[in-house]
Design a protein around this motif. Structure first.
Motif, PDB file in Angstrom:
ATOM      1  N   ALA A 115       1.003  -1.298   0.096  1.00  0.00           N
ATOM      2  CA  ALA A 115       0.103   0.022   0.008  1.00  0.00           C
ATOM      3  C   ALA A 115       0.881   1.247  -0.120  1.00  0.00           C
ATOM      4  O   ALA A 115       2.009   1.207   0.466  1.00  0.00           O
ATOM      5  CB  ALA A 115      -1.127   0.053   1.173  1.00  0.00           C
ATOM      6  N   ASP A 116       0.299   2.303  -0.513  1.00  0.00           N
ATOM      7  CA  ASP A 116       1.272   3.568  -0.576  1.00  0.00           C
ATOM      8  C   ASP A 116       0.945   4.696   0.449  1.00  0.00           C
ATOM      9  O   ASP A 116       1.521   5.575   0.422  1.00  0.00           O
ATOM     10  CB  ASP A 116       0.707   4.112  -1.855  1.00  0.00           C
ATOM     11  N   ASP A 117      -0.329   4.516   1.111  1.00  0.00           N
ATOM     12  CA  ASP A 117      -0.839   5.157   2.258  1.00  0.00           C
ATOM     13  C   ASP A 117      -0.949   4.637   3.603  1.00  0.00           C
ATOM     14  O   ASP A 117      -1.348   3.326   3.477  1.00  0.00           O
ATOM     15  CB  ASP A 117      -1.957   6.141   1.551  1.00  0.00           C
ATOM     16  N   PRO A 118      -0.917   5.229   4.683  1.00  0.00           N
ATOM     17  CA  PRO A 118      -1.368   4.643   5.969  1.00  0.00           C
ATOM     18  C   PRO A 118      -2.680   3.882   6.075  1.00  0.00           C
ATOM     19  O   PRO A 118      -2.629   2.575   6.472  1.00  0.00           O
ATOM     20  CB  PRO A 118      -1.499   5.633   6.859  1.00  0.00           C
ATOM     21  N   ALA A 119      -3.639   4.358   5.582  1.00  0.00           N
ATOM     22  CA  ALA A 119      -4.934   3.801   5.405  1.00  0.00           C
ATOM     23  C   ALA A 119      -5.248   2.692   4.624  1.00  0.00           C
ATOM     24  O   ALA A 119      -5.563   1.410   5.041  1.00  0.00           O
ATOM     25  CB  ALA A 119      -6.263   4.790   5.048  1.00  0.00           C
ATOM     26  N   GLY A 120      -4.536   2.868   3.510  1.00  0.00           N
ATOM     27  CA  GLY A 120      -4.349   1.599   2.693  1.00  0.00           C
ATOM     28  C   GLY A 120      -3.785   0.323   3.140  1.00  0.00           C
ATOM     29  O   GLY A 120      -3.815  -0.772   3.103  1.00  0.00           O
ATOM     30  N   ARG A 121      -2.410   0.580   4.097  1.00  0.00           N
ATOM     31  CA  ARG A 121      -1.704  -0.264   4.499  1.00  0.00           C
ATOM     32  C   ARG A 121      -2.374  -1.182   5.596  1.00  0.00           C
ATOM     33  O   ARG A 121      -2.410  -2.137   5.556  1.00  0.00           O
ATOM     34  CB  ARG A 121      -0.508   0.389   5.127  1.00  0.00           C
ATOM     35  N   GLU A 122      -3.311  -0.365   6.392  1.00  0.00           N
ATOM     36  CA  GLU A 122      -3.983  -1.142   7.272  1.00  0.00           C
ATOM     37  C   GLU A 122      -4.929  -2.024   6.916  1.00  0.00           C
ATOM     38  O   GLU A 122      -5.143  -3.112   7.221  1.00  0.00           O
ATOM     39  CB  GLU A 122      -4.711   0.279   8.073  1.00  0.00           C
ATOM     40  N   ARG A 123      -5.714  -1.485   5.478  1.00  0.00           N
ATOM     41  CA  ARG A 123      -6.687  -2.319   4.900  1.00  0.00           C
ATOM     42  C   ARG A 123      -5.988  -3.671   4.423  1.00  0.00           C
ATOM     43  O   ARG A 123      -6.502  -4.633   4.421  1.00  0.00           O
ATOM     44  CB  ARG A 123      -7.328  -1.417   3.818  1.00  0.00           C
ATOM     45  N   ALA A 124      -4.730  -3.298   3.635  1.00  0.00           N
ATOM     46  CA  ALA A 124      -3.922  -4.578   3.146  1.00  0.00           C
ATOM     47  C   ALA A 124      -3.570  -5.533   4.130  1.00  0.00           C
ATOM     48  O   ALA A 124      -3.390  -6.704   3.904  1.00  0.00           O
ATOM     49  CB  ALA A 124      -2.687  -3.567   2.541  1.00  0.00           C
ATOM     50  N   GLN A 125      -3.136  -4.924   5.565  1.00  0.00           N
ATOM     51  CA  GLN A 125      -2.773  -5.765   6.488  1.00  0.00           C
ATOM     52  C   GLN A 125      -4.052  -6.728   6.909  1.00  0.00           C
ATOM     53  O   GLN A 125      -3.917  -7.962   7.145  1.00  0.00           O
ATOM     54  CB  GLN A 125      -2.483  -5.127   7.862  1.00  0.00           C
ATOM     55  N   ALA A 126      -5.241  -6.229   7.165  1.00  0.00           N
ATOM     56  CA  ALA A 126      -6.236  -7.242   7.206  1.00  0.00           C
ATOM     57  C   ALA A 126      -6.596  -7.815   6.284  1.00  0.00           C
ATOM     58  O   ALA A 126      -7.084  -9.130   6.672  1.00  0.00           O
ATOM     59  CB  ALA A 126      -7.538  -6.036   7.441  1.00  0.00           C
ATOM     60  N   GLU A 127      -6.300  -7.670   4.974  1.00  0.00           N
ATOM     61  CA  GLU A 127      -6.693  -8.377   3.841  1.00  0.00           C
ATOM     62  C   GLU A 127      -5.593  -9.722   3.945  1.00  0.00           C
ATOM     63  O   GLU A 127      -5.973 -11.000   3.426  1.00  0.00           O
ATOM     64  CB  GLU A 127      -6.793  -7.865   2.536  1.00  0.00           C
ATOM     65  N   ALA A 128      -4.565  -9.399   4.210  1.00  0.00           N
ATOM     66  CA  ALA A 128      -3.307 -10.249   4.156  1.00  0.00           C
ATOM     67  C   ALA A 128      -3.526 -11.562   5.156  1.00  0.00           C
ATOM     68  O   ALA A 128      -3.360 -12.470   5.152  1.00  0.00           O
ATOM     69  CB  ALA A 128      -1.895  -9.751   4.619  1.00  0.00           C
ATOM     70  N   SER A 129      -4.169 -10.793   6.481  1.00  0.00           N
ATOM     71  CA  SER A 129      -4.521 -11.787   7.361  1.00  0.00           C
ATOM     72  C   SER A 129      -5.886 -12.911   7.030  1.00  0.00           C
ATOM     73  O   SER A 129      -5.709 -13.872   7.240  1.00  0.00           O
ATOM     74  CB  SER A 129      -4.969 -11.184   8.801  1.00  0.00           C
ATOM     75  N   ARG A 130      -6.525 -12.187   6.273  1.00  0.00           N
ATOM     76  CA  ARG A 130      -7.732 -13.161   5.518  1.00  0.00           C
ATOM     77  C   ARG A 130      -7.115 -14.011   4.697  1.00  0.00           C
ATOM     78  O   ARG A 130      -7.654 -15.425   4.725  1.00  0.00           O
ATOM     79  CB  ARG A 130      -8.558 -12.185   4.754  1.00  0.00           C
ATOM     80  N   ARG A 131      -5.999 -13.763   3.787  1.00  0.00           N
ATOM     81  CA  ARG A 131      -5.476 -14.683   2.808  1.00  0.00           C
ATOM     82  C   ARG A 131      -4.793 -15.596   3.584  1.00  0.00           C
ATOM     83  O   ARG A 131      -4.677 -16.927   3.184  1.00  0.00           O
ATOM     84  CB  ARG A 131      -4.543 -13.833   1.939  1.00  0.00           C
ATOM     85  N   PHE A 135      -4.199  -5.296  13.076  1.00  0.00           N
ATOM     86  CA  PHE A 135      -5.031  -5.580  12.131  1.00  0.00           C
ATOM     87  C   PHE A 135      -5.153  -7.075  11.478  1.00  0.00           C
ATOM     88  O   PHE A 135      -6.006  -7.446  10.734  1.00  0.00           O
ATOM     89  CB  PHE A 135      -5.032  -4.484  10.730  1.00  0.00           C
ATOM     90  N   SER A 136      -4.425  -7.878  12.149  1.00  0.00           N
ATOM     91  CA  SER A 136      -4.533  -9.290  11.802  1.00  0.00           C
ATOM     92  C   SER A 136      -5.596 -10.154  12.567  1.00  0.00           C
ATOM     93  O   SER A 136      -5.662  -9.926  13.853  1.00  0.00           O
ATOM     94  CB  SER A 136      -3.132  -9.970  11.993  1.00  0.00           C
ATOM     95  N   THR A 137      -6.270 -10.583  11.876  1.00  0.00           N
ATOM     96  CA  THR A 137      -7.362 -11.636  12.748  1.00  0.00           C
ATOM     97  C   THR A 137      -7.052 -13.214  12.308  1.00  0.00           C
ATOM     98  O   THR A 137      -7.973 -13.887  12.356  1.00  0.00           O
ATOM     99  CB  THR A 137      -8.637 -11.086  12.577  1.00  0.00           C
TER     100      THR A 137
END
Length: 277
Positions: free
Chosen positions: A65-81, A101-103
Motif C-alpha cells: 500500500a502507498d498510504d497509511p489507511a491503505g496499509r491498514e486495509r492491506a494488513q487486514a486482507e493479508a490476514s484473511r488470505r 489488524f491481523s485476525t
C-alpha cells in the motif's frame, strides 16, 4: 503436531536482522526441536536465511500500500488470505505473533478445531498512535480483542505488556513469558572487556539510545560505546555523538549469526529504554 506460525507484521522480515526476526526464528527452532511440523506464514520473508531453516516452508503474504489507511486495509486482507491458506493446509496449532489488524488466529480457530496461541511483544496500538500513523484505531482494537479472545493463551513478554492486554481484553487468558537467551549461541568471551558497553537492537525512538550517549558523556570514569544495529534514529544518534564529543563504535546492521562475534570484548549489554509511562 502441525503448527502454523503466523507473523503478518510488514515491519518484521522473518529472515532479517531485527530482534523480532531473531525471536521468530528461535520460536520456530524450538517448535521443530520438539518434533512439530512448522509452516511459517509471513508478510515479509527477508533474505538472511539461516542454514538450519533453509528447508522451512514459508508462505509469504505481502502487504502492499502507498498510504497509511491503505496499509491498514492491506494488513487486514493479508490476514484473511493467510487464514484461508492455513485452513487449506490444515493445522493443529496456530501460533501468531501479534500484529496490527491481523485476525488470522481468530478466523482459523473459529473454523476448525485448531488451538491458538497469541504472542504479544509490545503495545502496538499505542506505539503506532504515538510514533507512526494510526488511522483506524477502532479496527486495531477490534482485531486485538478478536485474537486474544479466541486464543487459548496470550503470551506476553513482560508484565506491563500483559497488563496492557488485560486492560483492553479483560476476559482473555494471558500470562507473562519473558524473552530468553540462546546459551548455545551467546557465550562468554575470553577477550578483556575493558570498559565497553554494548547496545543491540533496531534504533527506534523508544529504545533510549540517545540517553545512553548522554550518560557516556556525563560519566566520571571513561567507558566506550558499541552500537550494533540500524534504524531511523541512526543519523540523529551519529549527530548527537559528534556534538557530545564521543567516539562511538557504530556497527550498523549485523546478521543474527554474526551477533556473537560482535559482542566479543564487551563488558555489559544494556537496554536503556526510557520511562514512557
Amino acid at each position: 503436531m502441525r503448527v502454523s506460525y503466523v507473523c503478518l507484521d510488514p515491519g518484521v522480515p522473518v529472515f532479517g536482522a531485527k530482534g523480532a526476526s531473531v525471536h521468530v526464528q528461535e520460536v520456530v527452532r524450538a517448535l521443530r526441536r520438539a518434533g512439530h511440523e512448522v509452516v511459517l506464514h509471513a508478510a515479509r520473508r527477508g533474505g538472511l536465511v539461516p542454514a538450519d531453516l533453509a528447508d522451512l516452508t514459508v508462505v509469504e503474504t505481502p502487504v502492499r500500500a502507498d498510504d497509511p489507511a491503505g496499509r491498514e486495509r492491506a494488513q487486514a486482507e493479508a490476514s484473511r488470505r493467510a487464514a484461508r491458506d492455513v485452513l487449506e493446509r490444515g493445522a493443529d496449532l496456530v501460533y501468531e505473533r501479534y500484529s496490527l489488524f491481523s485476525t488470522a488466529l481468530a478466523a482459523v480457530t473459529r473454523s476448525c478445531p485448531a488451538r491458538g496461541v497469541l504472542e504479544v511483544n509490545a503495545p502496538l496500538i499505542d506505539e503506532q498512535r504515538e510514533h507512526r500513523v494510526l488511522v483506524n484505531e477502532r479496527a486495531a482494537l477490534h482485531a486485538l480483542r478478536a485474537q486474544a479472545g479466541r486464543a487459548r493463551l496470550t503470551a506476553c513478554v513482560s508484565d506491563p505488556v500483559r497488563r496492557w492486554v488485560e486492560r483492553l481484553v479483560p476476559d482473555c487468558r494471558a500470562a507473562t513469558v519473558p524473552n530468553g537467551v540462546s546459551l548455545e549461541r551467546i557465550r562468554p568471551s575470553r577477550e578483556d572487556p575493558g570498559g565497553v558497553v554494548v547496545f543491540v537492537g533496531t534504533l527506534k525512538p523508544w529504545h533510549g539510545v540517545d540517553d545512553l550517549l548522554r550518560a557516556a558523556a556525563m560519566a566520571r570514569a571513561p567507558w566506550s560505546l558499541r552500537i550494533i544495529g540500524d534504524g531511523p534514529q541512526m543519523p540523529a544518534l551519529r549527530a548527537l555523538a559528534g556534538a557530545l564529543g564521543l567516539d562511538v563504535d557504530f556497527r550498523g546492521e549485523v546478521a543474527p549469526d554474526r551477533i556473537p562475534a560482535h559482542l566479543a570484548g564487551a563488558a555489559i549489554a544494556v537496554a536503556p529504554y526510557p520511562d514512557l509511562g
